[in-house]
Design an enzyme around this catalytic site. Structure first.
Site, PDB file in Angstrom:
ATOM      1  N   GLU A  29       0.779  -1.230   0.070  1.00  0.00           N
ATOM      2  CA  GLU A  29       0.034  -0.030  -0.180  1.00  0.00           C
ATOM      3  C   GLU A  29       0.785   1.360   0.014  1.00  0.00           C
ATOM      4  O   GLU A  29       0.920   2.111   0.891  1.00  0.00           O
ATOM      5  CB  GLU A  29      -1.011  -0.085   1.458  1.00  0.00           C
ATOM      6  N   GLU A  68      -5.263  -8.527   0.855  1.00  0.00           N
ATOM      7  CA  GLU A  68      -5.900  -8.016   2.053  1.00  0.00           C
ATOM      8  C   GLU A  68      -7.382  -7.786   1.785  1.00  0.00           C
ATOM      9  O   GLU A  68      -7.575  -7.205   0.888  1.00  0.00           O
ATOM     10  CB  GLU A  68      -5.279  -6.887   2.704  1.00  0.00           C
TER      11      GLU A  68
HETATM   12  O1  IFM Z   1      -4.143  -2.780   9.249  1.00  0.00           O
HETATM   13  C1  IFM Z   1      -3.940  -2.421   7.809  1.00  0.00           C
HETATM   14  C2  IFM Z   1      -2.928  -3.072   7.338  1.00  0.00           C
HETATM   15  O2  IFM Z   1      -1.559  -2.753   7.948  1.00  0.00           O
HETATM   16  C3  IFM Z   1      -2.752  -2.532   5.972  1.00  0.00           C
HETATM   17  N1  IFM Z   1      -4.087  -2.215   5.332  1.00  0.00           N
HETATM   18  C4  IFM Z   1      -5.199  -2.151   6.073  1.00  0.00           C
HETATM   19  C5  IFM Z   1      -5.349  -2.622   7.070  1.00  0.00           C
HETATM   20  C6  IFM Z   1      -6.655  -2.072   8.032  1.00  0.00           C
HETATM   21  O3  IFM Z   1      -6.536  -0.784   8.169  1.00  0.00           O
END
Ligand code: IFM
Length: 469
Positions: A175, A375
């Site tokens: 990200e 994710e």
């Molecule tokens: O916890 C985070 C993660 O580190 C990166 N993506 C989003 C998740 C939730 O906010």
């Protein structure tokens, strides 16, 4: 383990043979052991220890003691039936100053973790950078400086040379939008700077670091990917002002990263939108060719949608930036609107169809690359009941809906090859501290006891094919 009987969710979900099911964590959010074995400070150590930055003054010093409990944690993953574990390597644990020789004690930890995973039949799926820049590199200017990209490539080359014999697929960044625009734009993430031009430069140098690292990894015979957080961006109405707001936010959130990485160019409209922020003089000849080094996979992180308005009166984007600096350089007039969809504990709208949209968009508008959802998940206020069980039907419903969205994408021809739930464990949720629980596994932060929630058993049964007819 058996499925809690509270849901029929999952029925009829079927994925192609070889589809990879895993769960994810990140180093600073779970490891703890902040000063063990020569680990140096990262920007998140500094940020979390600065009063007022993290809710309740909480830090990742201890987190969920994954560094010390990794064997127990891998055994739990095996019980649940996970096929892969996505974790991140803490750069300051393996290279405390961000340059120079690797720190043997730090490397040993990841070597042991990988061996433990492989022995349990679980694929290690490491990410090289999940936001924990060594503090000395921030002191030298951080991601807005070009040299940080070179340092990242050196670190990536060195660590993959020692661990790469047991890893099938590497991911460079997690990200970069958050690292750049929350870290240097709105300042709600480390290092907490609020400088729009620095945020844009940081975004470029993160991608340059990815591209340089990708070249090193490929030269070493390794497979490389990068993970980008994508949103389904929708205008609140079809008025021109709202359509233009949606274009701008889509540009900064999605295309600012997708276009350089997959097409080798910045979107012209985004360059124009940012004209008063930067002249892009930090982009040197050849950078975009490096950044667009062909990928072996693209990771997509998806949580929610953005509904945007170009008129005053909209709220914040759900990243805690309301009232402060904006993470959207050049787009301060844009506001974010909540629809009537149910919200998670983060205040994020639950919009599973958006996952199908973003996957289909990547597959149709960009050159073909294998995709993984790296994710997806939700925070809810989970509490153990009187019997010690943690029943989380809302999370099961969220996962069920988003896995159906993945299935729909596959049915449309999207080359989606795997799915990682965020997160395996409750953990340190950045500026929210420990107040937001994303885990499949509940963690009692006093005792460090791990208790799989209903969703963990449900997900395990899904992986083992027990939910399909
Ligand atoms: O916890 C985070 C993660 O580190 C990166 N993506 C989003 C998740 C939730 O906010």
């Amino acid at each position: 383990m058996t499925t809690d009987s509270q849901t029929e969710a999952g029925t009829g979900l079927q994925f192609p043979t070889g589809f990879l099911f895993g769960a994810a964590t990140a180093a600073y959010q779970v490891e703890g052991a902040a000063t063990v074995g020569g680990r140096g400070p990262s920007i998140w150590d500094t940020f979390a220890h600065t009063p007022g930055r993290v809710l309740g003054g909480e830090t990742g010093d201890v987190a969920i003691e994954h560094h010390q409990r990794y064997r127990e944690d891998v055994a739990l993953m095996a019980d649940l039936g996970l096929q892969a574990y996505r974790f991140s390597i803490s750069w300051p644990r393996v290279q405390p100053d961000g340059s120079g020789a690797l720190n043997t004690a730090g490397v040993d930890f990841y070597s042991r973790l990988i061996d433990e995973l492989l022995a349990a039949g679980i694929e290690p799926w490491p990410t090289l950078y999940h936001w924990d820049l060594p503090q000395p590199l921030e002191d030298a200017g951080g991601w807005p400086e070009r040299d940080t990209a070179e340092r990242f490539a050196d670190y990536a080359g060195a660590i993959t040379a020692v661990l790469g014999d047991r890893v099938r697929q590497w991911t460079t960044l997690n990200e970069p939008w958050c690292s750049a625009f929350l870290g240097y734009g709105s300042g709600v993430h480390a290092p907490g700077r609020t400088d729009p031009a620095a945020a844009v430069r940081a975004g470029h140098h993160l991608m340059l670091g990815h591209g340089l690292a990708a070249g090193r990894l490929k030269a070493g015979g390794h497979k490389v990917g990068v993970t980008i957080n994508l949103y389904d961006v929708l205008p609140v109405s079809d008025r021109d002002v709202d359509l233009d707001a949606a274009r701008r936010i889509d540009g900064l959130q999605n295309r600012f990263f997708l276009d350089p990485v997959l097409l080798g160019s910045y979107p012209a409209d985004v360059i124009e939108d940012l004209a008063e922020v930067t002249d892009f003089a930090h982009v040197q000849d050849g950078d975009l060719a490096v950044i667009s080094t062909p990928l072996d996979m693209l990771g997509v992180n998806y949580y929610s949608r953005h509904v945007v308005t170009g008129e005053a009166g909209g709220g914040d984007d759900g990243h805690g930036g309301s009232g402060g600096a904006s993470p959207w350089p050049g787009s301060e007039q844009v506001g974010f609107v909540k629809g009537d969809l149910p919200l998670t504990a983060m205040g994020w709208e639950i919009h599973a169809e958006g996952l199908t949209s973003v996957l289909e968009r990547v597959a149709t508008q960009y050159p073909s690359v294998p995709l993984y959802v790296t994710e997806n998940g939700a925070a809810f206020p989970d509490v153990p009941d009187a019997d010690g069980l943690v029943r989380d039907p809302d999370r099961i419903s969220y996962l069920d809906g988003h896995l159906r969205a993945c299935q729909a994408a596959i049915d449309l021809g999207v080359p989606l090859h795997g799915y990682f739930c965020w997160s395996l464990f409750d953990n340190f949720e950045w500026s929210w501290g420990y107040s937001r629980r994303f885990g499949l596994v509940y963690v009692d932060y006093e005792t460090q006891t791990r208790t799989p929630k209903s969703s963990a058993y449900w997900y395990g049964d899904l992986i083992r094919g027990r939910l399909t007819p």
